[in-house]
Motif scaffolding. Structure first.
Motif, mmCIF file in Angstrom:
data_model
loop_
_atom_site.group_PDB
_atom_site.id
_atom_site.type_symbol
_atom_site.label_atom_id
_atom_site.label_comp_id
_atom_site.label_asym_id
_atom_site.label_seq_id
_atom_site.Cartn_x
_atom_site.Cartn_y
_atom_site.Cartn_z
ATOM 1 N N CYS A 192 0.862 -1.204 -0.003
ATOM 2 C CA CYS A 192 0.291 -0.009 -0.064
ATOM 3 C C CYS A 192 0.891 1.169 0.164
ATOM 4 N N PRO A 193 0.619 2.215 -0.657
ATOM 5 C CA PRO A 193 1.536 3.500 -1.048
ATOM 6 C C PRO A 193 1.575 4.160 0.511
ATOM 7 N N GLN A 194 2.980 4.733 0.899
ATOM 8 C CA GLN A 194 3.107 5.013 2.129
ATOM 9 C C GLN A 194 4.190 6.221 1.798
ATOM 10 N N GLU A 195 4.667 6.388 2.923
ATOM 11 C CA GLU A 195 5.765 7.619 3.082
ATOM 12 C C GLU A 195 6.618 7.752 2.013
ATOM 13 N N ASP A 196 7.475 6.421 1.577
ATOM 14 C CA ASP A 196 8.160 6.344 0.520
ATOM 15 C C ASP A 196 7.799 6.495 -0.768
ATOM 16 N N THR A 197 6.366 6.199 -1.059
ATOM 17 C CA THR A 197 5.817 6.584 -2.436
ATOM 18 C C THR A 197 5.323 8.010 -2.568
ATOM 19 N N ALA A 198 5.150 8.675 -1.386
ATOM 20 C CA ALA A 198 4.883 10.003 -1.339
ATOM 21 C C ALA A 198 6.141 10.825 -1.811
ATOM 22 N N LEU A 199 7.353 10.235 -1.002
ATOM 23 C CA LEU A 199 8.577 11.077 -1.374
ATOM 24 C C LEU A 199 8.942 11.206 -2.586
ATOM 25 N N LEU A 200 8.589 9.748 -3.537
ATOM 26 C CA LEU A 200 9.267 9.656 -4.572
ATOM 27 C C LEU A 200 8.082 10.363 -5.792
ATOM 28 N N THR A 201 6.909 10.509 -5.326
ATOM 29 C CA THR A 201 5.917 11.188 -6.063
ATOM 30 C C THR A 201 6.288 12.699 -6.059
ATOM 31 N N GLY A 202 6.788 12.990 -4.974
ATOM 32 C CA GLY A 202 7.141 14.514 -5.003
ATOM 33 C C GLY A 202 8.359 14.819 -5.472
#
Length: 217
Positions: A11-21
C-alpha cells in the motif's frame, strides 16, 4: 483518491509520497517513455501517465499486476502493465525515466526468498539484494539524458547506491530526504537492527532518501 490495493500488495506510504514529490519536479515531455519497476498499486505509474507519459509498469506479483491495472482503469489513464522480475519484461527497450520503490529493508532471514507481502520490503541482510541489481541493470535501459528516480532507506547505504551509479557513468545524487517514524516492519526487527549496528541507540526514526541519477547526453 487512495488506490485500490488487493491483499498482499504494498500500500502506498511515505516512501511512495516522497518519490512522487521528486517526480513532480521533473520535466516530463508528452510521450516520454517511463518505466515503473516494482509498481505495486500502480500509484507512481498513474502519476506519470497523468502527465502525458507513455508508461510501462512491471511487478513480479500477480496481485500487484491486477491492482495496477484496476487502478489505471479507475484513474482513466493508459498504462501497460507486465508481470516479471525487475527488467526482464522490457529487455531490449529504452526509457526516458525509470521509477522504482524497490524492496530495501534489511532482513534477519538473509537471502532466503521472502514470501507474500514481505516481497515488497525484505531485501537480504544489508537491504541491497534488489538495489544492487537495479544499480547494475537500470543504466543499460536509460536513453541519453534519461533519469532514474529511486527511493530507499538510509539503512540500506545510500552512499553505496551513489557509488554504483556513478561507476556506471551516471550523474547521481540524493535529492530528497525524510525522517519517518518506525513502521510495523522496522519495529518488529528493531532489536536485530540495533544489534547489527544499522540503528544506533539514539535512532528513533528511519531516514528515507530519493536518489536521482542521469545518463549524460
Amino acid at each position: 483518491m487512495l488506490p485500490l490495493v488487493l491483499p498482499g500488495v504494498y500500500c502506498p506510504q511515505e516512501d511512495t509520497a516522497l518519490l512522487t514529490g521528486a517526480l513532480s519536479e521533473e520535466p516530463i515531455p508528452p510521450g516520454a517513455e517511463v518505466l515503473d519497476v516494482g509498481t505495486g498499486s500502480g500509484a507512481l505509474a498513474i502519476e506519470a501517465a497523468r502527465r502525458g507519459a507513455r508508461v510501462t509498469a512491471v511487478d513480479v506479483s500477480r496481485r500487484a499486476v491486477c491492482t495496477a491495472r484496476l487502478n489505471a482503469r479507475v484513474a482513466g489513464v493508459p498504462i501497460r502493465v507486465r508481470r516479471g522480475n525487475l527488467f526482464a519484461p522490457v529487455l531490449g527497450r529504452s526509457f526516458d525515466f525509470i521509477l522504482t520503490n524497490p524492496p530495501y529493508v534489511p532482513s534477519p532471514t538473509g537471502l532466503r526468498p521472502p514470501r507474500g507481502r514481505a516481497r515488497a520490503w525484505d531485501a537480504g541482510h544489508d537491504g541491497r539484494v534488489v538495489l544492487d541489481r537495479i544499480c547494475q541493470e537500470a543504466p543499460t535501459l536509460l536513453r541519453p539524458g534519461g533519469v532514474l528516480l529511486m527511493v530507499h532507506s538510509g539503512l540500506s547505504d545510500p552512499a553505496r547506491t551513489l557509488d554504483h551509479l556513478r561507476t556506471a557513468g551516471l550523474k547521481a545524487s540524493v535529492i530528497r530526504r525524510s525522517q519517518i517514524s518506525f513502521g510495523p516492519v522496522l519495529r518488529g526487527r528493531e532489536k536485530w537492527l540495533r544489534g547489527r549496528g544499522l540503528l544506533s541507540p539514539a535512532d528513533k526514526q528511519e531516514e528515507l532518501v530519493v536518489v536521482r541519477a542521469e545518463l549524460p547526453v
